[in-house]
Design a protein around this motif. Sequence first.
Motif, PDB file in Angstrom:
ATOM      1  N   SER A 131       5.400 -10.454 -41.319  1.00 58.20           N
ATOM      2  CA  SER A 131       6.485  -9.681 -41.591  1.00 58.20           C
ATOM      3  C   SER A 131       6.112  -9.406 -43.217  1.00 58.20           C
ATOM      4  O   SER A 131       5.784 -10.239 -43.919  1.00 58.20           O
ATOM      5  CB  SER A 131       7.811 -10.421 -41.566  1.00 58.20           C
TER       6      SER A 131
ATOM      7  N   LEU B 125      11.742  -9.404 -41.800  1.00 52.69           N
ATOM      8  CA  LEU B 125      12.350 -10.675 -41.353  1.00 52.69           C
ATOM      9  C   LEU B 125      13.520 -10.969 -42.222  1.00 52.69           C
ATOM     10  O   LEU B 125      13.779 -10.543 -43.056  1.00 52.69           O
ATOM     11  CB  LEU B 125      11.364 -11.758 -41.858  1.00 52.69           C
TER      12      LEU B 125
ATOM     13  N   ILE C 256       7.484 -16.663 -30.586  1.00 52.49           N
ATOM     14  CA  ILE C 256       8.214 -15.533 -30.954  1.00 52.49           C
ATOM     15  C   ILE C 256       8.413 -14.583 -29.823  1.00 52.49           C
ATOM     16  O   ILE C 256       7.169 -14.209 -29.119  1.00 52.49           O
ATOM     17  CB  ILE C 256       7.558 -14.624 -32.127  1.00 52.49           C
TER      18      ILE C 256
ATOM     19  N   THR D   2      13.221  -9.256 -37.070  1.00 52.62           N
ATOM     20  CA  THR D   2      12.837 -10.516 -37.174  1.00 52.62           C
ATOM     21  C   THR D   2      14.003 -11.499 -37.433  1.00 52.62           C
ATOM     22  O   THR D   2      13.777 -11.928 -38.770  1.00 52.62           O
ATOM     23  CB  THR D   2      11.608 -10.835 -37.646  1.00 52.62           C
TER      24      THR D   2
ATOM     25  N   PRO E 274       7.293  -5.322 -39.235  1.00 52.74           N
ATOM     26  CA  PRO E 274       8.120  -6.291 -38.772  1.00 52.74           C
ATOM     27  C   PRO E 274       9.090  -6.509 -40.180  1.00 52.74           C
ATOM     28  O   PRO E 274       8.425  -6.550 -41.156  1.00 52.74           O
ATOM     29  CB  PRO E 274       7.477  -7.421 -38.297  1.00 52.74           C
TER      30      PRO E 274
ATOM     31  N   SER F 135       4.830 -13.578 -37.368  1.00 55.33           N
ATOM     32  CA  SER F 135       5.222 -12.320 -37.308  1.00 55.33           C
ATOM     33  C   SER F 135       4.745 -11.136 -38.246  1.00 55.33           C
ATOM     34  O   SER F 135       4.997  -9.868 -37.909  1.00 55.33           O
ATOM     35  CB  SER F 135       7.031 -12.460 -37.585  1.00 55.33           C
TER      36      SER F 135
ATOM     37  N   TYR G 201      11.576  -9.377 -32.732  1.00 55.53           N
ATOM     38  CA  TYR G 201      10.955 -10.824 -32.638  1.00 55.53           C
ATOM     39  C   TYR G 201      11.801 -11.856 -32.578  1.00 55.53           C
ATOM     40  O   TYR G 201      12.224 -12.202 -33.786  1.00 55.53           O
ATOM     41  CB  TYR G 201       9.803 -10.720 -33.807  1.00 55.53           C
TER      42      TYR G 201
ATOM     43  N   HIS H 210       6.579 -18.777 -39.519  1.00 52.96           N
ATOM     44  CA  HIS H 210       7.346 -17.532 -38.975  1.00 52.96           C
ATOM     45  C   HIS H 210       6.754 -16.361 -39.654  1.00 52.96           C
ATOM     46  O   HIS H 210       6.524 -15.324 -38.995  1.00 52.96           O
ATOM     47  CB  HIS H 210       8.609 -17.778 -39.146  1.00 52.96           C
TER      48      HIS H 210
END
Length: 571
Positions: free
Chosen positions: A124, A80, A213, A104, A78, A122, A201, A118
């Motif tokens: 990330s 972001l 998400i 994301t 991921p 996620s 996401y 977040h």
Amino acid sequence: MPDFYSKVGSLPHVPDDLTIPQFILDYAHPIRPERPNGVPWLVTDRSGRKIHLDEIQRRTNGLAVGLKEKFSIGSNDPVLFFSTNHVDYPVCMWAVHRILGIVTPCNPSLTVPELVKHLRLSKSSLIIAHVDFLDTVCAAAREVGLSTKRIIVLPDQDSQTVNLTEFVSVDDLVAQGLKSHNTVEDVKLAPGEGKERIAFYSSSSGTTGEPKIVQISHYAFIANVLQIASLNKVNEEYDDWEKRRYRSGDACLAVLPFYHIYGLVLILHFNIFSAMAVIVVPKFNLKEMLQSIVKYRISSLMVVPPQVVLLCKNPIVNNFDLSSVRAVLCAAAPLTAELYDQLGQLLPNICIGQAYGSTEATGVVSMCPVEQKCGMFGGVLAPGVVGRVVKADGTLGDYDEEGELYIRTPAAATGYLNNDAATRDTFADGWIRSGDLVKVDKNHEVIFIDRLKEIIKVRGFQVAPAELEGCILDHPFVGDVCVVGIPHAYSGEVPLAFVVLTADGMNTAEKDGEGIELCSSPLKHVADNKASFKHLHQVEITDAIPKTPSGKLLRRELREKARSLAQSAKL
């Protein structure tokens, strides 16, 4: 009653072995219009710089190599995104997708604690951030133990230089990738793999509870682009070409954010697929938007109700020639009948339509059909979508009967990330439970009535009351709280909090007299900890929060009380 089906035809073939950049940059789908010579893909709003396919492909490929070489980004990693609109936003997304990473997209108005949450959810390990938001991003990165060397900077789109030696920029990575002797092989997915491989996401509050998400596959995303294109007949010949809603070679103004599913699917990918130029606006400003409409002879506006309010109410609009505009689409929240009529009076010769959708359905579920010049409801179901109206007693509704909308669509997300309970609740037996009270009339129009669940929509953004309640309960003077939405002329809805005070809070209220400090204190507490669109509009002190015997908040009672308060304030 049988299920409701689309009245605008069947869904065209959706390839299940392509990534999004393969589909958008390389694939000649039978319903895809030819892009006229000289029509750019993207244009920077302020400077007017035009970006064509060859530049997009070159930068996408160079950035993909740079991401893989310098940061070892690869399959299912991921990344972001924390930026306002930028012409390199899609380039960055498509580069991540080229190496099978997951994008994301985040709202850059998030606070540090919200971004931390977040990042953790996620997982990330890399951030692409606009230069204006580096303070927030760096603070959040430190909180989760992520090195600031894992932050890639997007400069202002009209000034492609970043004087920040401690960060690598997108331009740096593109240059590095283009100089490299390595290449990123364009991966060919196996048949059906596109349905499983996650592309995004995307943030959503779902239909209830804390923010979530949503996992969106490459196939679902491509399917929704094709659903919108098919519904709008973008490559079909029909009468009255001059009044056609979306035409190849036209220009659409991208004033809504790409991190929102509306901006991501409709404004960016659908318009590009439809051979239209996308004028990229980093930040909405009414006067500048009007200037851009004139400058670029904008034919299509895709907006949300608060922007319609400004168009209809602000006298500055009368100073601009908006005759180039042929179509206005309003989505993300319902447009009131009053605003619909006012917009029609302002622009009497245009097509005005609305669309209904959700992140869980990867964007559009229904939309005003091309045969209908103006539509004040949610439109007809898109090709491939099946709908059910489930009444309160569990039976299926007929035409003009109210109930919760259930949706079955090839564009359905795969579920919520690391939240099996919410996934089971919303994605049930192949259906998406929308949480929205609707009815379908005999013209097959989806008419939105109200939300069955608690979500508050502020300027098109979803705000979860439970999130705000958790924040407010951290305040030392708050013993109990319930947050509901109240109507607002500009924002559509805004949050109002009913607060029960603790003993210390009661003592402070007595000293304060009218409780002014007690009302302002939770307002400030939320403002200090939450993004601006989540800020409380009003606080009401109450003796108790009504609940069921099991402890569930009776929001409906307080929502009715809140609306009475709002109406009294108007009077």
